[in-house]
Design a protein around this motif. Sequence first.
Motif, short mmCIF file in Angstrom:
data_model
loop_
_atom_site.label_atom_id
_atom_site.label_comp_id
_atom_site.label_asym_id
_atom_site.label_seq_id
_atom_site.Cartn_x
_atom_site.Cartn_y
_atom_site.Cartn_z
N THR A 1 2.72 -49.88 -26.28
CA THR A 1 2.27 -48.49 -26.23
C THR A 1 3.08 -47.75 -25.18
N ILE B 1 3.81 -47.60 -30.26
CA ILE B 1 2.64 -46.79 -30.57
C ILE B 1 2.44 -45.79 -29.43
N ASP C 1 -7.47 -43.63 -28.25
CA ASP C 1 -6.15 -44.24 -28.21
C ASP C 1 -6.21 -45.68 -27.70
N GLY D 1 -7.64 -47.66 -30.49
CA GLY D 1 -6.86 -47.45 -31.70
C GLY D 1 -5.54 -48.18 -31.70
N GLU E 1 -6.08 -51.69 -32.97
CA GLU E 1 -6.28 -51.71 -34.42
C GLU E 1 -4.97 -51.50 -35.16
N ARG E 2 -4.16 -50.57 -34.69
CA ARG E 2 -2.90 -50.30 -35.39
C ARG E 2 -1.94 -51.48 -35.28
N ASP F 1 -3.14 -54.13 -37.64
CA ASP F 1 -2.97 -53.72 -39.04
C ASP F 1 -1.49 -53.74 -39.45
N ASP F 2 -0.64 -53.13 -38.63
CA ASP F 2 0.76 -52.98 -39.01
C ASP F 2 1.54 -54.30 -38.94
#
Length: 243
Positions: free
Chosen positions: A33, A58, A67, A70, A73-74, A77-78
Motif C-alpha cells: 500500500t 494499492i 482503506d 479494504g 480484501e483487495r 482477491d486480486d
Amino acid sequence: MNGKVALVTGGSRGMGKAIALRLAQEGADVAITYVNSEDAAREVVAKVESMGRRALAIRADAADAGDAAGAVERAADDLGRLDVLVNNAGIGVLGPIDSLTLADVNRVLDVNIRAVFLASQAAAGRLADGGRIISTGSALAKYAGGPGGSLYSLSKSALIGMTKALARELGGRGITVNLVHPGAIDTDLNPADGPYAEPQKAATALGRFGSVDEVASLVAYLAGEEAGYITGAELVIDGGHSA
C-alpha cells in the motif's frame, strides 16, 4: 515462500520497501500500500515483477478505516489468497504534550492503532492456516521513551497487547502474530547522517544505525516456516540500545 502471498502496508519506501522486496526474494507474491508516493510504488512493483513474482500496488490511506481493511480484501482477491500481513505503515508526531492538537492525536491513533487492528481483523478472515501477522512497533516506545514521545509511545505500546491477545486467538489455526521493535534505522525520516544521528548511535551497543535490510531479514524470518513456533513475541532490533 514459493506460492505465498504477502501484503506490506506502507511498502513503497523505507522499511516497508525493503520488507516487500525481501519477501519477493524469498518467493512470495507481494502487494503493497501507498498514499502519495505513486512513482515509488510503481518502482517496487517493477522490481518484484523482475524477480518473476506477481506484484500489486494499492493506494490506501491507513487513516481511513475503509482503506485499512479494504487493502487486505483487495490483496487477497486480486492475488488469490493471503498468507502474510505486515502492518508496517505508521506515522510519528513528536513534541511536548501541551503542543499536540486533537488532530495530531486522532491521526496518530488512527494510523498506528486503528489501522493495524482493522487490517488484522480483515486478515484473520482471509489468511490461510499457518499464516503470519507481523506488525512494526518501536524500541523507543517499549524501552527508551523520552520527552516529546508520549503520543507516539502510546500508539506503538498499544500493539503489544493486541499482538499477544491475537496470537492466542489465532493460534489454533497455526497463524502466528508477532511484533518487531526497530530502533534507530537509517531511513529518509531518520537518516544515519542526520542532525540527530550521533546521540542515537552513541546510545547503541554497536555504535551505529541499523539498515532497512536488517529489519527486512528479521521480518522475512518471522514470515517463513522456520519461525512457526514463535508467536505473541516482541523482537527488538535496536543495535543493543536496550541492552
